[in-house]
Design a protein around this motif. Structure first.
Motif, PDB file in Angstrom:
ATOM      1  N   ILE A  26      -7.876  18.304  84.933  1.00 17.61           N
ATOM      2  CA  ILE A  26      -7.081  19.230  83.718  1.00 17.61           C
ATOM      3  C   ILE A  26      -7.401  19.304  82.444  1.00 17.61           C
ATOM      4  O   ILE A  26      -7.866  20.764  81.682  1.00 17.61           O
ATOM      5  CB  ILE A  26      -5.400  18.550  83.479  1.00 17.61           C
ATOM      6  N   ILE A  27      -7.971  18.745  81.752  1.00 20.33           N
ATOM      7  CA  ILE A  27      -8.728  18.504  80.699  1.00 20.33           C
ATOM      8  C   ILE A  27     -10.262  19.187  80.931  1.00 20.33           C
ATOM      9  O   ILE A  27     -11.048  19.929  80.152  1.00 20.33           O
ATOM     10  CB  ILE A  27      -9.541  16.852  80.257  1.00 20.33           C
TER      11      ILE A  27
ATOM     12  N   ALA B 204     -17.858  13.401  83.425  1.00 19.16           N
ATOM     13  CA  ALA B 204     -17.318  14.655  84.030  1.00 19.16           C
ATOM     14  C   ALA B 204     -17.576  15.635  83.244  1.00 19.16           C
ATOM     15  O   ALA B 204     -17.157  16.743  83.635  1.00 19.16           O
ATOM     16  CB  ALA B 204     -17.937  14.068  85.386  1.00 19.16           C
ATOM     17  N   ALA B 205     -16.003  15.258  83.170  1.00 18.49           N
ATOM     18  CA  ALA B 205     -15.008  15.978  82.620  1.00 18.49           C
ATOM     19  C   ALA B 205     -15.425  17.269  81.211  1.00 18.49           C
ATOM     20  O   ALA B 205     -14.618  18.376  81.347  1.00 18.49           O
ATOM     21  CB  ALA B 205     -13.470  15.375  81.755  1.00 18.49           C
TER      22      ALA B 205
ATOM     23  N   THR C 122     -14.058  18.573  74.464  1.00 13.90           N
ATOM     24  CA  THR C 122     -13.228  17.846  75.893  1.00 13.90           C
ATOM     25  C   THR C 122     -14.045  16.445  75.577  1.00 13.90           C
ATOM     26  O   THR C 122     -12.910  15.535  75.970  1.00 13.90           O
ATOM     27  CB  THR C 122     -14.349  19.010  76.358  1.00 13.90           C
ATOM     28  N   THR C 123     -15.109  16.167  75.231  1.00 16.20           N
ATOM     29  CA  THR C 123     -14.947  14.028  74.925  1.00 16.20           C
ATOM     30  C   THR C 123     -14.514  13.489  74.236  1.00 16.20           C
ATOM     31  O   THR C 123     -13.491  12.579  74.586  1.00 16.20           O
ATOM     32  CB  THR C 123     -16.674  13.813  74.839  1.00 16.20           C
ATOM     33  N   ILE C 124     -14.379  14.081  73.193  1.00 12.80           N
ATOM     34  CA  ILE C 124     -12.924  13.874  72.017  1.00 12.80           C
ATOM     35  C   ILE C 124     -11.637  13.877  72.607  1.00 12.80           C
ATOM     36  O   ILE C 124     -11.101  12.788  72.947  1.00 12.80           O
ATOM     37  CB  ILE C 124     -13.050  14.353  71.050  1.00 12.80           C
ATOM     38  N   ILE C 125     -11.288  15.344  73.640  1.00 15.45           N
ATOM     39  CA  ILE C 125     -10.552  15.157  74.431  1.00 15.45           C
ATOM     40  C   ILE C 125     -10.080  14.116  75.561  1.00 15.45           C
ATOM     41  O   ILE C 125      -8.562  13.406  75.035  1.00 15.45           O
ATOM     42  CB  ILE C 125      -9.491  16.370  74.791  1.00 15.45           C
ATOM     43  N   TYR C 126     -10.595  13.525  76.201  1.00 12.84           N
ATOM     44  CA  TYR C 126     -11.100  13.060  77.455  1.00 12.84           C
ATOM     45  C   TYR C 126     -10.876  11.683  77.270  1.00 12.84           C
ATOM     46  O   TYR C 126      -9.900  10.573  77.468  1.00 12.84           O
ATOM     47  CB  TYR C 126     -12.140  12.803  78.082  1.00 12.84           C
ATOM     48  N   TYR C 127     -11.417  11.054  75.910  1.00 11.03           N
ATOM     49  CA  TYR C 127     -11.251   9.553  75.910  1.00 11.03           C
ATOM     50  C   TYR C 127      -9.228   9.455  74.579  1.00 11.03           C
ATOM     51  O   TYR C 127      -8.937   8.378  74.624  1.00 11.03           O
ATOM     52  CB  TYR C 127     -12.459   9.106  74.224  1.00 11.03           C
ATOM     53  N   ILE C 128      -9.389  10.554  73.709  1.00  9.59           N
ATOM     54  CA  ILE C 128      -7.804  10.535  73.846  1.00  9.59           C
ATOM     55  C   ILE C 128      -6.522  10.561  74.413  1.00  9.59           C
ATOM     56  O   ILE C 128      -5.512   9.857  74.682  1.00  9.59           O
ATOM     57  CB  ILE C 128      -7.354  11.152  72.827  1.00  9.59           C
ATOM     58  N   ALA C 129      -6.884  11.658  75.402  1.00  7.57           N
ATOM     59  CA  ALA C 129      -5.516  11.932  76.318  1.00  7.57           C
ATOM     60  C   ALA C 129      -5.988  10.387  77.334  1.00  7.57           C
ATOM     61  O   ALA C 129      -4.818   9.764  78.185  1.00  7.57           O
ATOM     62  CB  ALA C 129      -5.902  13.370  77.310  1.00  7.57           C
ATOM     63  N   THR C 130      -7.092   9.879  77.776  1.00  7.71           N
ATOM     64  CA  THR C 130      -7.000   8.041  78.739  1.00  7.71           C
ATOM     65  C   THR C 130      -6.910   7.484  78.189  1.00  7.71           C
ATOM     66  O   THR C 130      -7.256   6.280  78.623  1.00  7.71           O
ATOM     67  CB  THR C 130      -8.688   8.845  79.602  1.00  7.71           C
ATOM     68  N   TRP C 131      -6.920   7.273  76.603  1.00  8.47           N
ATOM     69  CA  TRP C 131      -6.418   6.089  76.466  1.00  8.47           C
ATOM     70  C   TRP C 131      -7.517   5.221  76.643  1.00  8.47           C
ATOM     71  O   TRP C 131      -7.749   4.202  76.387  1.00  8.47           O
ATOM     72  CB  TRP C 131      -4.912   6.146  76.701  1.00  8.47           C
ATOM     73  N   GLN C 132      -8.909   5.743  75.923  1.00  6.73           N
ATOM     74  CA  GLN C 132     -10.650   5.212  76.502  1.00  6.73           C
ATOM     75  C   GLN C 132     -10.624   4.716  75.164  1.00  6.73           C
ATOM     76  O   GLN C 132     -10.668   5.605  74.501  1.00  6.73           O
ATOM     77  CB  GLN C 132     -10.778   5.322  77.386  1.00  6.73           C
TER      78      GLN C 132
ATOM     79  N   GLN D 274     -15.955  20.566  92.022  1.00 10.64           N
ATOM     80  CA  GLN D 274     -15.870  19.269  92.664  1.00 10.64           C
ATOM     81  C   GLN D 274     -16.467  18.477  92.039  1.00 10.64           C
ATOM     82  O   GLN D 274     -15.917  16.939  92.150  1.00 10.64           O
ATOM     83  CB  GLN D 274     -17.215  19.767  93.801  1.00 10.64           C
ATOM     84  N   ASN D 275     -16.628  18.113  90.725  1.00  9.49           N
ATOM     85  CA  ASN D 275     -17.440  17.288  89.976  1.00  9.49           C
ATOM     86  C   ASN D 275     -16.325  16.393  89.324  1.00  9.49           C
ATOM     87  O   ASN D 275     -16.250  15.361  88.786  1.00  9.49           O
ATOM     88  CB  ASN D 275     -18.569  17.438  89.135  1.00  9.49           C
ATOM     89  N   VAL D 276     -14.771  16.976  88.993  1.00  8.41           N
ATOM     90  CA  VAL D 276     -14.293  17.009  88.437  1.00  8.41           C
ATOM     91  C   VAL D 276     -13.013  16.713  89.294  1.00  8.41           C
ATOM     92  O   VAL D 276     -11.869  16.789  88.512  1.00  8.41           O
ATOM     93  CB  VAL D 276     -13.882  17.133  86.791  1.00  8.41           C
ATOM     94  N   GLY D 277     -12.998  16.934  90.562  1.00  6.22           N
ATOM     95  CA  GLY D 277     -11.587  17.016  91.532  1.00  6.22           C
ATOM     96  C   GLY D 277     -10.472  17.981  91.103  1.00  6.22           C
ATOM     97  O   GLY D 277      -9.825  18.117  91.824  1.00  6.22           O
ATOM     98  N   ILE D 278     -11.175  19.456  90.456  1.00  9.29           N
ATOM     99  CA  ILE D 278     -10.499  20.615  90.811  1.00  9.29           C
ATOM    100  C   ILE D 278     -10.249  21.165  91.939  1.00  9.29           C
ATOM    101  O   ILE D 278      -9.758  21.760  92.698  1.00  9.29           O
ATOM    102  CB  ILE D 278     -11.243  21.325  89.499  1.00  9.29           C
TER     103      ILE D 278
END
Length: 462
Positions: A186-187, A373-374, A214-224, A156-160
């Motif tokens: 997805i991440i 959260a991802a 996953t934190t690294i992937i999240y910031y790369i994938a979301t361009w943040q 729920q926390n990430v909308g899956i």
């Protein structure tokens, strides 16, 4: 050290104990970044800072108790599921009203009172008696049900898992959705698979590595770009928030007043039911986790109960009280402690090393606050998998054990309440046992528990 911890007597050595302590820490270090978000429903801010520091201190105290008092290789931290229960009961109703901190403080009073009752029950041996009196099918299904509930929270926390007007829940809609909307889901699934694969490959600290990756992937994938400040001022602000919001809460007269007010808890009767519920949830969450950890560590006696159970429960009770005073939800024994035992840990030196590692985390709150959260949701889902496997030990060919176990398991996520699952499972067990002529003297304790839950369901507001 060898004499105090009985290292040689238990067939271990100092090097092995140190490695085991580090293994336990890396297996459960995710709680440091997960718990503040679960308790507060936030990803940063003053309340998050306060709960972060409180969570670490509670983990240090609880784990040191296992080391120096019980001499067991287990570790404690804020329990998953119980932190969500705290949030849903006290913080969530106040979100958006400006009273989030007051709701949080009222909840701490409830946890403190339940912890003190818990301590009395542990000191008098009542808690151990109730634990051993619980039917085997419910013992095994409690930890499994908590695992299912935790995994559901992670989804729920990430909308899956999303809300649905007709079916209540549904899988995330990917087709036609904006990347920014579905990226966390997805991440998070990718992060979960990373943790699973690392564990299959026997990589130490797989959960923590998974969170960081996953934190690294999240910031790369979301361009943040993550924004944090590791300066002394930022760390000092965390301690200031802890002092002003967290540890000061139970010493405020207003907190005690709010704990029994209609606005924050529903009134005196409702507050009493909260206290009873927290006692029951705390007791059986801990029993479930302790049985799970001891089972994984092969530290059960000839009756299938954890060794030195009374000492372990006393450690848990004191840690719960200390956690409430510091400003966080209930502490409990972590099933991940079994990873340290698997690495060879057999004494309190293992938990001493784990406690020292947690103490270092006190100064990392600015860095921890950037974990999205991802990245924490995969840890919740993975812990759910670990705890769910205990259900395989339930005798599903015997309906007298299968039905109460199933109801305990399934009602936790479906009713969004750990205590509801325990209560419904206990009530069904007593009714089935009574009307099939299998009722014995040892079922009296479960009957009392079932009656308490029945009163809660009929007269309580939760």
């Amino acid at each position: 050290m060898n004499k105090f911890f009985k290292i040689s007597e238990r067939g271990s050595d100092i090097k092995t104990e140190i490695i085991a302590g580090l293994t336990t820490f890396f297996a459960m270090a995710y709680i440091v970044v997960v718990n503040p978000g679960q308790v507060t429903g936030m990803s940063g801010g003053s309340l998050w800072n306060a709960v972060y520091i409180a969570s670490v201190i509670a983990a240090v105290i609880g784990t040191l108790l296992y080391s120096l008092y019980a001499n067991l290789p287990f570790a404690q931290a804020c329990g998953m599921g119980l932190n969500s229960f705290f949030f849903v009961s006290f913080v969530l109703p106040q979100l958006g009203t400006g009273n989030e901190i007051e709701g949080y403080r009222a909840g701490l009073i409830i946890v403190l009172i339940s912890g003190l009752i818990f301590l009395i029950l542990s000191a008098t041996g009542v808690r151990e008696y109730l634990a051993k009196a619980m039917p085997d099918c419910i013992k095994k299904s409690i930890s499994a049900g908590i695992g299912l509930f935790i995994a559901f929270l992670g989804f729920q926390n990430v909308g899956i898992i999303e809300k649905n007007e007709y079916t209540l829940v549904q899988f995330v809609k990917i087709n036609g959705a904006e990347w920014s909307d579905i990226a966390p889901a997805i991440i998070a699934m990718l992060g979960f698979l990373i943790i699973v694969i690392l564990n299959i490959l026997n990589v130490k600290g797989a959960v923590l590595i998974g969170i960081v990756s996953t934190t690294i992937i999240y910031y790369i994938a979301t361009w943040q770009l993550p924004s944090f400040n590791m300066s002394f001022d930022a760390i000092g602000q965390s301690f200031k928030d802890f002092a002003e919001i967290g540890i000061s809460s139970v010493f405020r007269p207003s907190s005690w007043k709010n704990a029994f007010s209609p606005e924050f808890t529903g009134g005196i009767f409702s507050a009493i039911m909260f206290i009873i519920t927290f006692c029951l949830v705390d007791m059986f969450d801990t029993i479930g986790t302790l049985y799970g950890a001891a089972s994984e560590a092969d530290m059960l006696d000839e009756n299938g109960d954890p060794i030195d159970m009374n000492k372990a429960m006393t450690c848990d009770s004191v840690a719960t009280v200390a956690g409430a005073v510091c400003g966080t939800s209930t502490c409990t024994t972590f099933v991940e402690s079994a990873s340290g035992v698997a690495a060879g840990g057999r004494t309190g030196l293992t938990s001493l090393v784990t406690a020292a590692c947690f103490a270092i985390c006190i100064f990392l709150s600015p860095l921890a606050s950037v974990i999205p959260a991802a990245a924490t949701a995969p840890a919740l889902i993975y812990v759910g998998v670990l705890m769910l496997k205990n259900f395989s030990k339930v005798d599903m060919t015997n309906l007298r054990s299968a039905v109460p176990a199933f109801l305990t398991l399934i009602m936790m996520p479906l009713t969004y309440s750990i205590s509801n699952g325990i209560g419904i499972g206990s009530i069904s067990y007593i009714i089935i046992t009574l009307f099939t002529g299998k009722y014995t003297k040892k079922d009296i304790a479960v009957t009392v528990i079932a009656l308490l839950f029945l009163c809660k369901f009929i007269f309580g507001s939760m």
